[in-house]
Design a protein around this motif. Structure first.
Motif, short mmCIF file in Angstrom:
data_model
loop_
_atom_site.label_atom_id
_atom_site.label_comp_id
_atom_site.label_asym_id
_atom_site.label_seq_id
_atom_site.Cartn_x
_atom_site.Cartn_y
_atom_site.Cartn_z
N VAL A 31 0.85 -1.19 0.00
CA VAL A 31 0.00 0.00 0.00
C VAL A 31 0.89 1.24 0.00
O VAL A 31 1.76 1.39 0.86
CB VAL A 31 -0.94 0.04 1.22
N TYR A 32 0.66 2.12 -0.99
CA TYR A 32 1.37 3.38 -1.06
C TYR A 32 0.58 4.48 -0.35
O TYR A 32 -0.65 4.57 -0.51
CB TYR A 32 1.54 3.84 -2.51
N LEU A 33 1.27 5.32 0.36
CA LEU A 33 0.70 6.55 0.89
C LEU A 33 1.07 7.67 -0.06
O LEU A 33 2.25 7.97 -0.24
CB LEU A 33 1.25 6.83 2.29
N GLN A 34 0.08 8.25 -0.71
CA GLN A 34 0.35 9.32 -1.66
C GLN A 34 0.50 10.66 -0.96
O GLN A 34 -0.27 11.00 -0.06
CB GLN A 34 -0.79 9.44 -2.68
N ALA A 35 1.50 11.41 -1.38
CA ALA A 35 1.68 12.76 -0.88
C ALA A 35 0.77 13.71 -1.65
O ALA A 35 0.57 13.55 -2.85
CB ALA A 35 3.14 13.20 -1.03
N PRO A 83 4.39 18.75 -2.23
CA PRO A 83 5.82 18.49 -1.99
C PRO A 83 6.29 18.86 -0.59
O PRO A 83 7.26 18.29 -0.09
CB PRO A 83 6.51 19.36 -3.05
N ASP A 84 5.60 19.81 0.04
CA ASP A 84 6.02 20.25 1.37
C ASP A 84 5.20 19.62 2.49
O ASP A 84 5.29 20.02 3.65
CB ASP A 84 5.92 21.78 1.47
N GLU A 85 4.37 18.63 2.16
CA GLU A 85 3.48 18.03 3.14
C GLU A 85 4.22 17.00 4.01
O GLU A 85 4.79 16.04 3.49
CB GLU A 85 2.32 17.32 2.44
N PRO A 86 4.20 17.16 5.34
CA PRO A 86 4.78 16.12 6.20
C PRO A 86 3.99 14.82 6.08
O PRO A 86 2.76 14.83 6.03
CB PRO A 86 4.65 16.72 7.62
N LEU A 87 4.71 13.71 6.04
CA LEU A 87 4.06 12.41 5.87
C LEU A 87 4.12 11.52 7.11
O LEU A 87 3.47 10.48 7.15
CB LEU A 87 4.71 11.64 4.71
N ALA A 137 9.14 3.96 9.49
CA ALA A 137 9.05 2.52 9.27
C ALA A 137 9.73 2.18 7.95
O ALA A 137 9.89 3.06 7.09
CB ALA A 137 7.58 2.07 9.24
N PRO A 138 10.13 0.92 7.75
CA PRO A 138 10.76 0.54 6.49
C PRO A 138 9.85 0.80 5.29
O PRO A 138 8.65 0.50 5.33
CB PRO A 138 11.03 -0.96 6.67
N VAL A 139 10.43 1.35 4.23
CA VAL A 139 9.69 1.62 2.99
C VAL A 139 10.06 0.54 1.98
O VAL A 139 11.23 0.39 1.62
CB VAL A 139 10.03 3.02 2.44
N ALA A 140 9.06 -0.20 1.51
CA ALA A 140 9.32 -1.26 0.54
C ALA A 140 9.42 -0.73 -0.88
O ALA A 140 10.15 -1.29 -1.70
CB ALA A 140 8.20 -2.30 0.61
N ALA A 141 8.67 0.35 -1.17
CA ALA A 141 8.63 0.83 -2.56
C ALA A 141 8.25 2.30 -2.61
O ALA A 141 7.51 2.80 -1.76
CB ALA A 141 7.64 0.01 -3.38
N VAL A 142 8.76 2.95 -3.64
CA VAL A 142 8.39 4.32 -3.99
C VAL A 142 7.74 4.27 -5.36
O VAL A 142 8.25 3.62 -6.27
CB VAL A 142 9.63 5.25 -4.04
N GLN A 143 6.61 4.97 -5.52
CA GLN A 143 5.99 5.06 -6.84
C GLN A 143 5.91 6.54 -7.23
O GLN A 143 5.14 7.30 -6.66
CB GLN A 143 4.58 4.46 -6.85
N GLY A 161 4.52 1.59 1.22
CA GLY A 161 5.13 2.39 0.18
C GLY A 161 4.72 3.83 0.27
O GLY A 161 3.81 4.21 1.02
N VAL A 162 5.39 4.67 -0.51
CA VAL A 162 5.02 6.09 -0.64
C VAL A 162 4.97 6.43 -2.12
O VAL A 162 5.67 5.83 -2.94
CB VAL A 162 6.01 7.02 0.10
N SER A 163 4.15 7.42 -2.46
CA SER A 163 3.95 7.76 -3.87
C SER A 163 3.91 9.26 -4.06
O SER A 163 3.40 10.00 -3.21
CB SER A 163 2.63 7.14 -4.36
N ASP A 164 4.44 9.69 -5.21
CA ASP A 164 4.48 11.11 -5.57
C ASP A 164 5.17 11.92 -4.48
O ASP A 164 4.67 12.96 -4.03
CB ASP A 164 3.07 11.64 -5.84
N VAL A 165 6.34 11.44 -4.07
CA VAL A 165 7.06 12.05 -2.96
C VAL A 165 8.36 12.69 -3.41
O VAL A 165 8.94 12.33 -4.45
CB VAL A 165 7.38 11.01 -1.86
N THR A 166 8.84 13.61 -2.60
CA THR A 166 10.17 14.17 -2.76
C THR A 166 11.16 13.31 -2.00
O THR A 166 10.78 12.41 -1.24
CB THR A 166 10.22 15.59 -2.20
N ARG A 167 12.45 13.62 -2.17
CA ARG A 167 13.47 12.88 -1.41
C ARG A 167 13.28 13.12 0.09
O ARG A 167 13.43 12.19 0.90
CB ARG A 167 14.86 13.33 -1.86
N ALA A 168 12.93 14.34 0.48
CA ALA A 168 12.73 14.63 1.90
C ALA A 168 11.57 13.81 2.47
O ALA A 168 11.65 13.30 3.61
CB ALA A 168 12.49 16.12 2.11
N GLN A 169 10.48 13.68 1.71
CA GLN A 169 9.34 12.89 2.19
C GLN A 169 9.69 11.41 2.25
O GLN A 169 9.26 10.69 3.17
CB GLN A 169 8.14 13.13 1.27
#
Length: 262
Positions: free
Chosen positions: A106-110, A113-117, A153-159, A137-145
């Motif tokens: 499951v990805y958490l979409q941002a 770009p400046d939104e804390p996750l 927590a461990p991130v399995a994937a970035v989309q 996972g996380v999606s539509d994120v910046t490097r900072a996010q």
């Protein structure tokens, strides 16, 4: 859950187009079901979907459930929680629509770009601890996010959006490879909004007897060892063409030409 490149094939299927797209001819449900089934027959082991992939009363999750349940062993179904959605409610909706007891990824979409996750990602991680989600996972994120999520927590994937004609996320692609995190490239074929008419792209395609879209997909697979492509289609013909890209072997000359496109 570490990078998934070793246990799934790196050319998957995006389910967004299965219900039909705005402004397009509606997709016949029988055709959409056939596309999902054929994808698995061709070796797809990663399907990307979401409860909000809908058109009218047609829903991507419902199509996948009808086409594939009981789901074959080894198939990863990834879904997402959109900006502003309640994390638990979104996960439970996807579970119900897909007919699953737990979601593979499951990805958490941002939203911005400046939104804390951190807080939302922690809620997603809590659902993982309950056994409802296997990979985060996380999606539509910046490097900072991305870094913020990894601190929770461990991130399995970035989309994120990434393709041969839009290489602006290259640094995060490389960061994911270094951290052994799967990078799933969405809209790598432009989402119908980009014309693949560049001379260099056509040059490589002609050299290999391939389409420019196959070259674009093959480029992504060669670009990073942890990158997964998820081209979306509701056409059996386009599905077959997309899947053939996995057999396309680009050499260093090809990659040099293609790296200059963006």
């Amino acid at each position: 859950m570490s990078a998934m490149g070793g246990r799934i094939r790196r050319l998957g299927l995006g389910a967004m187009r299965l219900p039909g797209m705005p402004g397009r001819i509606p997709v016949d449900r029988t055709t959409a079901v056939a596309v999902a089934r054929r994808a698995v027959e061709l070796g797809v082991t990663h399907i990307d979907t979401a409860a909000f992939y809908t058109r009218g009363t047609s829903r991507a999750n419902d199509i996948l459930r009808r086409a594939l349940r009981p789901y074959p062993d080894g198939l990863t179904i990834a879904t997402k929680v959109g900006p502003g959605q309640d994390v638990r409610a979104a996960v439970e909706q996807n579970l119900g629509e897909l007919g699953l007891d737990a979601l593979d990824l499951v990805y958490l979409q941002a939203g911005r770009p400046d939104e804390p996750l951190g807080d939302r990602f922690a809620r997603l991680a809590a659902l993982g601890a309950e056994g409802l989600v296997r990979g985060l996972g996380v999606s539509d994120v910046t490097r900072a996010q991305f870094d913020e999520a990894r601190s929770v927590a461990p991130v399995a994937a970035v989309q994120n959006r990434f393709g041969v004609l839009d290489q602006s996320d290259a640094s995060l692609v490389d960061a994911c490879a270094e951290a052994n995190v799967t990078y799933v490239a969405h809209t790598s074929l432009g989402g119908g909004r980009v014309r693949f008419t560049d001379g260099g792209l056509r040059e490589v395609a002609l050299r290999h007897g391939a389409t420019v879209y196959q070259v674009a997909l093959a480029w992504g697979l060669r670009r990073s060892p942890t990158l997964v492509q998820i081209p979306g289609t509701a056409s059996l013909t386009h599905l077959e063409q997309n899947m053939a890209a996995v057999r396309l072997e680009l050499d260093e000359t090809d990659m040099t030409v293609l790296e200059r496109l963006a």
